[in-house]
Design an enzyme around this catalytic site. Structure first.
Site, short mmCIF file in Angstrom:
data_model
loop_
_atom_site.label_atom_id
_atom_site.label_comp_id
_atom_site.label_asym_id
_atom_site.label_seq_id
_atom_site.Cartn_x
_atom_site.Cartn_y
_atom_site.Cartn_z
CG LEU A 66 -1.69 -1.25 1.57
CD1 LEU A 66 -2.45 -1.09 2.88
CD2 LEU A 66 -2.65 -1.57 0.44
N GLY A 99 2.42 7.14 3.33
CA GLY A 99 1.64 5.98 3.73
C GLY A 99 0.30 6.39 4.30
CB THR A 131 5.87 -6.71 6.15
OG1 THR A 131 5.95 -5.55 6.97
CG2 THR A 131 6.11 -7.95 6.98
NE ARG A 190 -6.11 0.29 10.55
CZ ARG A 190 -6.69 0.98 9.59
NH1 ARG A 190 -8.00 1.05 9.53
NH2 ARG A 190 -5.97 1.61 8.68
CD GLN A 222 13.39 3.10 34.56
OE1 GLN A 222 13.71 3.34 33.40
NE2 GLN A 222 13.96 3.69 35.60
CD GLU A 263 -2.06 -3.24 9.18
OE1 GLU A 263 -0.84 -3.24 8.87
OE2 GLU A 263 -2.89 -3.94 8.61
N GLY A 264 -1.66 2.21 9.52
CA GLY A 264 -2.32 3.46 9.87
C GLY A 264 -1.75 3.90 11.20
CB THR A 265 0.43 6.77 12.24
OG1 THR A 265 -0.51 7.81 11.97
CG2 THR A 265 1.44 6.66 11.11
C1 LIG Z 1 8.71 -2.11 9.64
C2 LIG Z 1 7.61 -1.60 8.77
C3 LIG Z 1 6.83 -2.49 8.06
C4 LIG Z 1 5.81 -2.01 7.22
N1 LIG Z 1 5.10 -2.92 6.47
C5 LIG Z 1 4.26 -2.44 5.51
C6 LIG Z 1 3.63 -3.34 4.58
O1 LIG Z 1 3.80 -4.56 4.65
N2 LIG Z 1 2.84 -2.82 3.60
C7 LIG Z 1 2.62 -1.48 3.50
O2 LIG Z 1 1.91 -1.08 2.58
N3 LIG Z 1 3.19 -0.60 4.36
C8 LIG Z 1 4.00 -1.05 5.36
N4 LIG Z 1 4.61 -0.18 6.23
C9 LIG Z 1 4.37 1.25 6.08
C10 LIG Z 1 3.54 1.87 7.18
O3 LIG Z 1 2.21 1.43 7.11
C11 LIG Z 1 3.69 3.40 7.02
O4 LIG Z 1 5.02 3.71 7.42
C12 LIG Z 1 2.68 4.16 7.83
O5 LIG Z 1 1.39 4.00 7.30
C13 LIG Z 1 3.01 5.67 7.87
O6 LIG Z 1 3.27 6.17 6.61
P1 LIG Z 1 4.60 7.04 6.36
O7 LIG Z 1 5.75 6.27 6.89
O8 LIG Z 1 4.63 7.45 4.94
O9 LIG Z 1 4.43 8.31 7.31
P2 LIG Z 1 3.66 9.66 6.94
O10 LIG Z 1 2.35 9.35 6.36
O11 LIG Z 1 4.60 10.53 6.18
O12 LIG Z 1 3.45 10.27 8.39
C14 LIG Z 1 4.50 10.94 9.12
C15 LIG Z 1 3.91 11.45 10.44
O13 LIG Z 1 2.86 12.40 10.15
C16 LIG Z 1 1.67 12.02 10.82
N5 LIG Z 1 0.52 12.38 10.01
C17 LIG Z 1 0.33 12.17 8.68
N6 LIG Z 1 -0.86 12.64 8.29
C18 LIG Z 1 -1.46 13.15 9.40
C19 LIG Z 1 -2.71 13.78 9.66
N7 LIG Z 1 -3.62 13.95 8.70
N8 LIG Z 1 -2.98 14.17 10.94
C20 LIG Z 1 -2.08 13.96 11.94
N9 LIG Z 1 -0.88 13.37 11.76
C21 LIG Z 1 -0.58 12.96 10.50
C22 LIG Z 1 1.78 10.49 10.96
O14 LIG Z 1 0.94 10.02 11.99
C23 LIG Z 1 3.26 10.34 11.26
O15 LIG Z 1 3.49 10.57 12.64
C24 LIG Z 1 5.58 -0.63 7.12
C25 LIG Z 1 6.36 0.26 7.87
C26 LIG Z 1 7.36 -0.20 8.68
C27 LIG Z 1 8.20 0.80 9.45
#
Ligand SMILES: Cc1cc2nc3c(=O)[nH]c(=O)nc-3n(C[C@H](O)[C@H](O)[C@H](O)COP(=O)(O)OP(=O)(O)OC[C@H]3O[C@@H](n4cnc5c(N)ncnc54)[C@H](O)[C@@H]3O)c2cc1C
Length: 377
Positions: A123, A129, A156, A237, A331, A358-360
């Site tokens: 995705l 993301g 992943t 989720r 700790q 999986e959606g922060t």
């Molecule tokens: C180890 C690992 C495994 C993963 N596995 C997969 C996988 O198998 N498949 C897949 O598709 N993805 C995968 N991901 C990706 C993961 O789902 C994304 O990293 C995550 O969704 C966040 O996207 P981003 O990293 O682009 O951060 P961004 O979207 O750039 O976000 C950066 C920060 O901004 C905040 N933010 C963004 N928009 C808003 C808003 N509207 N309001 C408030 N805060 C906001 C976020 O919460 C975050 O703190 C994986 C990531 C990791 C680290």
């Protein structure tokens, strides 16, 4: 209404706990240190058919309900979060059961349930993301199929999986879900990411360059991929919340055991009130997260109208619990908690990503708040 494991679930939990102790624990520290996939644990799980748990029996699966899926992921993650993730990633292809044709189901699912096939989903992209609907990977309709171009980030099982569920733009506003095989011409992978935690779980870019896919690699309707993915994310989720809960439960157990063994001032540190207070708070976090999770799992199972919001609540509760409980577990180990010699160090590193993927948790909170306000209208 939405509570409790029955005796079958209890028995299942016991079985998975013994399996995890015997087959995953011996490799948990090693795969983290060597940053390698959990081949031993994956193979042992395949012997028991765990990769097939949610799939229908007619396709080689076990028809396991959401609660069983949650219990399994929790128990595996309790000892090894990387192996747990690698195994439960095989459940991504439930999308084929939900939205695929009978032929697609026959072609793909038995490879997972019977032949040790591995799965991933794509995705996230380099540009983001959280804003999934800004995805730039394109699928262009051609003669007899589709041509995919784009890069998926942080995938992943990237490079390790055989099958990839790829989310791609099919029109200006529409998205489709495509089944991409590792062997398809034009598919390649980035270098393995060097991560803080989850080091036994491979993560890399999936690069798609003029990948031609015949029509039968499209899942369902080419304009409904976004709706499909929302449904699959609700279920996943629950899995990722269970994964986070398992890390928390494992860290709590380690902390309890260590504080009983370690003595200071002539007595086990478990006798000190401040230590007991921390352990109590850790237990409260684990138990309350589990209660929310089980309720959400059963609501997803029943297709309850509030299931999506409850899955988000469970995801936040379990992952926030994982981060807090693992931090406290370190700790309570004092200086030893900071060493690789004790599992809580790995658990704390593994926990962090559960708040991100999986959606922060910020995005989850936005979604929960929307449902809360919408319910008033
Ligand atoms: C180890 C690992 C495994 C993963 N596995 C997969 C996988 O198998 N498949 C897949 O598709 N993805 C995968 N991901 C990706 C993961 O789902 C994304 O990293 C995550 O969704 C966040 O996207 P981003 O990293 O682009 O951060 P961004 O979207 O750039 O976000 C950066 C920060 O901004 C905040 N933010 C963004 N928009 C808003 C808003 N509207 N309001 C408030 N805060 C906001 C976020 O919460 C975050 O703190 C994986 C990531 C990791 C680290």
């Amino acid at each position: 209404m939405y509570i409790a494991e029955n005796s079958i679930h209890d028995e299942f939990r016991g079985m998975i706990r013994r399996f995890a102790r015997d087959k995953l624990l011996p490799f948990a520290a090693e795969i983290d240190r060597d940053k390698r996939p959990p081949v031993e644990g994956f193979a042992a799980a395949a012997e028991l058919g765990l990769q097939g748990l949610p799939y229908p029996e007619r396709l080689g699966g076990q028809d396991g309900d959401m609660l069983s899926q949650s219990i399994m992921v929790e128990e595996l993650a309790r000892v090894c979060a990387s192996t747990s993730l690698t195994i439960s990633s095989c459940w991504i292809m439930m999308a084929v059961v939900d939205f695929g044709t009978a032929q697609q189901q026959q072609d793909i699912v038995p490879q997972i349930t019977r032949d040790g096939g591995k799965c991933a989903w794509g995705l996230t992209e380099p540009k983001g993301g959280s804003d999934l609907m800004a995805a730039a990977t394109r699928a262009e309709k051609g003669d007899g199929g589709w041509v995919l171009n784009g890069t998926k980030r942080f995938i992943t099982n990237g490079g390790w999986a055989d099958w990839y569920l790829i989310f791609a733009r099919t029109s200006e506003k529409g998205f489709g879900l495509f089944l991409v095989n590792k062997q398809d011409a034009g598919v390649s992978f980035g270098a393995p990411e060097r991560k803080m935690g989850m080091r036994g779980s491979p993560t890399s870019d999936v690069i798609l360059e003029d990948v031609f896919l015949p029509d039968d690699r499209l899942l369902g309707d080419p304009a409904k991929g976004a709706a499909y993915i929302v449904e699959e994310l609700t279920r996943s989720r629950i899995h990722m919340a269970s994964h986070a809960l398992g890390i928390a439960a494992g860290a709590l157990e380690e902390a309890v055991s260590y504080t009983e063994d370690r003595s200071q001032f002539g007595q086990p540190i478990s006798r000190f009130q401040m230590v007991r207070g921390m352990v109590a708070d850790m237990a409260i976090r684990v138990e309350s997260a589990r209660a929310l999770l089980h309720r959400a799992a059963m609501m997803v199972q029943d297709n309850h109208p509030d299931a999506k919001m409850q899955a988000s609540i469970a995801k936040v509760a379990c992952s926030d619990a994982a981060m807090a409980v693992t931090t406290d577990a370190v700790q309570l180990h004092g200086g030893y908690g900071y060493l690789e010699d004790y599992p809580v160090e790995r658990m704390m590193r593994d926990a962090k990503v559960t708040q991100i993927w999986e959606g922060t948790n910020q995005i989850q909170r936005l979604m929960i708040a929307k449902e809360v306000y919408d319910a008033r209208r």
